[in-house]
Design a protein around this motif. Structure first.
Motif, short mmCIF file in Angstrom:
data_model
loop_
_atom_site.label_atom_id
_atom_site.label_comp_id
_atom_site.label_asym_id
_atom_site.label_seq_id
_atom_site.Cartn_x
_atom_site.Cartn_y
_atom_site.Cartn_z
N ARG A 57 0.82 -1.21 0.00
CA ARG A 57 0.00 0.00 0.00
C ARG A 57 0.85 1.26 0.00
NH1 ARG A 57 -5.14 -1.96 3.83
NH2 ARG A 57 -6.12 -3.15 2.13
N ALA A 58 2.03 1.19 0.63
CA ALA A 58 2.94 2.34 0.57
C ALA A 58 3.44 2.54 -0.85
CB ALA A 58 4.11 2.12 1.53
N ALA A 95 1.80 1.66 -3.55
CA ALA A 95 0.66 2.17 -4.32
C ALA A 95 0.45 3.66 -4.08
CB ALA A 95 -0.60 1.39 -3.93
N THR A 96 0.62 4.10 -2.83
CA THR A 96 0.47 5.52 -2.52
C THR A 96 1.54 6.34 -3.22
OG1 THR A 96 -0.49 5.00 -0.36
CG2 THR A 96 0.44 7.20 -0.63
N ARG A 97 2.78 5.83 -3.19
CA ARG A 97 3.87 6.55 -3.86
C ARG A 97 3.66 6.56 -5.36
NH1 ARG A 97 6.80 10.77 -4.25
NH2 ARG A 97 8.85 10.45 -5.20
N ALA A 127 0.82 6.58 -6.98
CA ALA A 127 -0.21 7.58 -7.28
C ALA A 127 0.37 8.99 -7.22
CB ALA A 127 -1.36 7.43 -6.28
N ALA A 128 1.24 9.25 -6.25
CA ALA A 128 1.84 10.58 -6.14
C ALA A 128 2.73 10.88 -7.33
CB ALA A 128 2.64 10.68 -4.84
N ARG A 147 9.39 0.21 -4.32
CA ARG A 147 9.61 1.64 -4.22
C ARG A 147 10.87 2.04 -5.02
NH1 ARG A 147 8.08 5.43 -0.10
NH2 ARG A 147 8.90 7.46 -0.74
#
Length: 724
Positions: free
Chosen positions: A65-66, A68-70, A72-73, A98
Motif C-alpha cells: 500500500r505504501a 501504491a500511494t507513492r 499515485a503521487a 519503491r
C-alpha cells in the motif's frame, strides 16, 4: 480486478498461502480487527493462519500500500508536468517496489539547480541530444557546437562541456542503467573500510575493520552495523567499489557509442563523468541503504526473538522472594515481596568495598529470611552481582546448617536491564509512592522472578537490552516489532482483569493505555469484576473493543466459570452445548471433564460435532482444549528457571566440565550463557548443532571448551563437543 485482490494474490505468492486466505485476512484487518484476535478467534476465515503468518501478511500489505500511494503521487506529478506518456504509465503500473518507482521517476523529479539544469537554461539540450543519438555527421564537434554560442556560452568548449553535463545526468538518471548497475553492485561489488588516519579508537573497538574488505553479498548483518557505527563515530572510512565492466556494460546497453560519429569522444567523456560524479555515488548510497535495511531488519528480528524468550520465561508461583539489587559504594538494596508481589520489607546492606560489612549483611539477610519465610533470593546481574552471589551462597550454606529440616533456600540470577528505568518512572512512583527510587529496583528484581511478563511489561522494551546495536537501528521499526512481541505474548498468556496493572492491560488486544486506566479505575471504585460482561460498563469500552479483548481477559472465581478460560463469549453457547452433550455442567471442575469429553468425541468425531453445533472445527478444538485446561498459561509448559545454591569461580572451570546454564542473550555469532561464574560464557555458533535454535531464558547443558581467566573469557561447547 480490485486492488485488494491484486494485493491478496501478491501476498499469497510471497507467503505461500492461498489467495482466499490472504483476501479474508486483509478484509478482517481492514475491518479493524487486531492481529491476536484474528489469529485466535477467526481461524475459519483465515484458513488457520498463525500469528507469525498474519504479522508477515500485515507487513507485506503495508509495503504494497505504501508503494501504491507513492505510485499515485508520482503519476500525479508526471501528469502535472505533462510527462505522463502511456509507455511511462505502463512501466509505473508494472513497478513492484519503491526503488523501481524511484528509478522511473528520477529523470522527472524536480532537482535543485545542477550543472545540467544550468546548461539546459542556456539552450544546450539540442546539442546534448546530438551527443546521445551519436548520429553520423560531416561536421566536427566544434562546428556542431558553434550555433549554440550565446549568452552564458562564450566558447565552443563551454558549449560541449554543458551538453556533456546534460548527457551525464541523463545517463545517471536512466532507469535501466540504475537498476542494472545496482544489481551488479549488490552481487559483485566490494565493500572496503579503513581506519581514518587521525581517528581515536582507544579501546580498538573497530580494529577488525581498520583494513577490511568483503564482497557486498557476503557481508553479515552485524558487520554492516559495526561498520556503520564506526563510520558514524568518524573512525572508519567506507567505500563500495563497483567493477568498471559492470557500470560500463549497463551504460553501454542504453547509450550506444558509435565509432563513426564525430561526437563519440564527447559521449565517452560524458559517460566517464556520469559514472564518477553521479552514478557510482548514487549506487553506493543505494547499496549501503539496502545493506543497512537488511542488517537492521535482521537485528530487530534477533532482538524481538530474544525479547519473546525473556517474556515467556515460566513464572515461579508461590515464592516469597528477597530481591537484591547489588552495588558497591551505595550498598546492596534489598526488598522482600510475598507470592502476590506485595512489598513486605526493605533494607540496605554494605557487604562489599569500601565498607566490607559482610557479617552484618549476612545477619540482616538471615533475619529477613526468617521473618518473612523467604524461599528464593533473586539477584540482579549488574555491578557487584557476582560478589553478591557469593554472599548469598554463604547465606544459603549457613541457613542449611542451622535449619536442615527447612526447605532449602535457593537463588536465581535475574537480568536487571531496565530496572533503573522502571524505578524512576511515573508507574513506579504510583505503585511504590513511599519507597526511595533506589529501592524500587530491588522490588522489580524480586517480582521479575515471580512473573517476568507482568514486571517486564512495565518497561520500554528497548531498555531491556537483549539484542545488539538496538540504538543504531531504525527506532520506529524497532518499536513496532518489539511492541508486536509484547502484544503477542500478553494475549497468548492471557490477563487476569482483576489483578492486572494498567501496564499489562494496555497490551491486551483492543484496549490500549486510556482504556486500561479506565478499567483499573472502575475496578478500584466498584470492586472486582464478577464476569466479563461487566466490562461493558467501563466508559469507552464499546462493542468492538469488547469483542477484541474479551477472550484474552480472565475472570477467575467469578459467577461465570467460562470467563476463566480463553473461550470467547461469542462461543459460550457452543461451549455450553458441548458440556451438556458430555453430561457436564459449566461449574464441573476441569479435571473431571476430560473423561466425559473423550467419551463424547468417541461417539461423535470433532468434524461431525462441529457441523452439528454450527461452528468451525478449529474453533471447536480450541473450545475443547480450554474446557479441559481453562486459562492454561503456555509458559507453564516450559522448563523452569535454573535455581542455584552455590557459586563457582573461574578456577573451578576445566575443559570438558559440564554445567547447566541459562541463555542470557542470543546474537549472530552465538549465545551468551550464564553458568554461575562472574563472566557469561560464549557458545559460538560453530559449537552449536545445525538447526538448533536457542531462546533467551532457556536452560541448557554446556561443556567448558576453553578458559582465558586473564581476559575474563569462557568458550563453551555443546555437550559431547568439548573434546573436539
Amino acid at each position: 480486478m480490485s486492488a485488494m485482490n491484486d494485493d491478496a494474490r501478491t501476498i499469497a505468492a510471497q507467503l505461500a498461502i492461498r489467495p482466499e486466505q490472504a483476501a479474508a485476512t486483509i478484509a478482517l484487518l481492514d475491518d479493524g480487527n487486531t492481529l491476536p484476535f484474528i489469529a485466535r478467534y477467526r481461524k475459519e476465515q483465515t484458513g488457520g493462519l498463525d500469528e507469525d503468518q498474519i504479522r508477515r501478511l500485515t507487513e507485506s500489505l503495508a509495503t504494497l500500500r505504501a508503494v501504491a500511494t507513492r505510485r499515485a503521487a508520482i503519476v500525479a506529478a508526471l501528469q502535472e508536468q505533462g510527462a505522463a506518456t502511456p509507455e511511462l504509465l505502463a512501466q509505473l503500473a508494472a513497478a513492484e517496489t519503491r526503488t523501481a518507482l524511484e528509478d522511473l521517476y528520477a529523470p522527472y523529479r524536480p532537482k535543485r539547480r545542477t550543472r545540467a539544469s544550468i546548461a539546459r537554461e542556456r539552450g544546450l539540450q539540442p546539442l546534448a541530444d546530438l551527443i546521445i543519438r551519436q548520429a553520423p555527421a560531416r561536421e566536427t564537434p566544434e562546428q556542431l557546437a558553434r550555433p549554440f554560442l550565446g549568452e552564458g556560452v562564450a566558447t565552443v568548449e563551454e558549449a560541449l562541456a554543458g551538453a556533456r553535463d546534460i548527457v551525464a545526468e541523463a545517463i545517471s538518471d536512466h532507469p535501466d542503467v540504475r537498476r542494472i548497475t545496482r544489481d551488479r553492485a549488490l552481487n559483485w561489488g566490494t565493500l572496503r573500510s579503513e581506519k581514518i588516519e587521525k581517528a581515536d579508537d582507544p579501546r580498538a573497538v573497530f580494529q577488525t575493520y581498520y583494513d577490511f574488505s568483503s564482497p557486498v553479498g557476503r557481508l553479515r548483518p552485524y558487520q554492516t552495523l559495526a561498520i556503520n557505527r564506526g563510520e558514524a563515530e568518524k573512525i572508519l572510512r567506507v567505500k563500495v567499489l563497483v567493477q568498471e565492466r559492470d557500470w560500463q556494460g549497463a551504460i553501454g546497453a542504453a547509450f550506444r557509442p558509435d565509432r563513426r560519429s564525430p561526437l563519440l569522444a564527447q559521449l565517452e567523456l560524458a559517460i566517464a563523468d556520469a559514472a564518477a560524479r553521479l552514478l557510482l555515488p548514487a549506487i553506493e548510497r543505494d547499496v549501503r541503504g539496502q545493506l543497512t535495511e537488511g542488517a537492521e531488519a535482521h537485528a530487530i528480528g534477533v532482538f524481538a526473538a530474544n525479547l519473546r524468550g525473556l517474556l515467556t520465561q515460566p513464572p515461579l508461583a508461590g515464592q516469597t522472594v528477597l530481591g537484591l539489587d547489588p552495588g558497591f559504594r551505595t550498598g546492596c538494596k534489598v526488598a522482600v515481596v510475598d507470592p502476590t508481589g506485595k512489598l513486605l520489607d526493605t533494607a540496605t546492606i554494605y557487604p562489599h568495598e569500601p565498607q566490607r560489612r559482610a557479617e552484618e549483611a549476612l545477619r540482616a539477610l538471615a533475619a529477613l529470611v526468617a521473618r518473612h519465610g523467604v524461599t528464593l533470593v533473586a539477584i540482579g546481574n549488574g555491578t557487584a552481582s557476582r560478589e553478591t552471589e557469593g554472599l548469598v551462597a554463604e547465606l544459603i550454606r549457613r541457613e542449611g546448617a542451622a535449619s536442615p529440616a527447612r526447605p532449602p533456600l535457593r537463588y536465581l540470577m535475574i537480568s536487571e536491564a531496565g530496572a533503573s528505568v522502571y524505578s524512576a518512572s511515573p508507574l513506579a512512583r504510583a505503585e511504590l509512592p513511599e519507597l526511595d527510587v533506589s529501592l524500587r529496583g530491588a522490588v522489580s528484581i524480586g517480582r521479575r522472578a515471580q512473573d517476568p511478563l507482568a514486571e517486564l511489561i512495565k518497561i520500554d522494551p528497548q531498555s531491556i537490552g537483549v539484542g545488539m546495536y538496538q540504538h543504531d537501528v531504525d527506532q520506529p521499526r524497532l518499536t513496532a516489532a518489539l511492541g508486536g512481541v509484547v502484544e503477542s505474548v500478553v494475549n497468548r498468556v492471557g490477563v487476569d482483569v482483576n489483578t492486572a496493572s494498567p501496564a499489562l492491560l494496555t497490551h491486551v488486544a483492543g484496549i490500549g493505555p486510556k482504556l486500561a486506566e479506565r478499567i483499573v479505575a472502575y475496578r478500584d471504585e466498584h470492586g472486582p469484576f464478577p464476569n466479563r460482561a461487566t466490562l461493558r460498563k467501563v466508559q469507552g469500552l464499546g462493542p468492538k473493543a469488547f469483542e477484541q479483548a474479551a477472550g484474552f481477559l480472565r475472570v477467575r472465581g467469578g459467577d461465570t466459570p467460562l470467563d476463566a478460560s480463553a473461550i470467547h463469549p461469542e462461543s459460550y453457547k457452543v461451549a455450553t452445548a458441548v458440556l451438556q452433550r458430555a453430561g457436564l455442567r459449566p461449574a464441573t471442575a476441569p479435571p473431571e471433564r476430560a473423561g466425559a469429553l473423550d467419551a463424547l468425541l468417541a461417539r461423535q468425531p470433532v468434524a461431525a460435532l462441529a457441523g452439528d453445533l454450527g461452528t468451525g472445527e478449529p474453533t471447536l478444538r480450541d473450545i475443547l482444549e480450554q474446557l479441559v485446561r481453562p486459562g492454561r498459561d503456555p509458559r507453564e509448559d516450559l522448563p523452569p528457571p535454573l535455581l542455584r545454591r552455590d557459586v563457582l569461580s573461574m578456577d573451578d572451570l576445566k575443559p570438558g566440565l559440564r554445567l547447566a546454564g541459562t541463555v542470557r542473550n542470543v546474537v549472530d555469532f552465538g549465545a551468551f550463557i550464564d553458568i554461575g561464574v562472574k563472566q557469561d560464557g560464549l557458545l559460538h555458533r560453530s559449537q552449536t548443532p545445525r538447526g538448533t535454535v536457542l531462546r533467551v531464558g532457556e536452560v541448557i547443558e554446556v561443556a567448558i571448551l576453553r578458559v582465558e581467566a586473564e581476559r575474563g573469557r569462557i568458550a563453551l561447547a555443546w555437550p559431547g563437543e568439548g573434546e573436539r
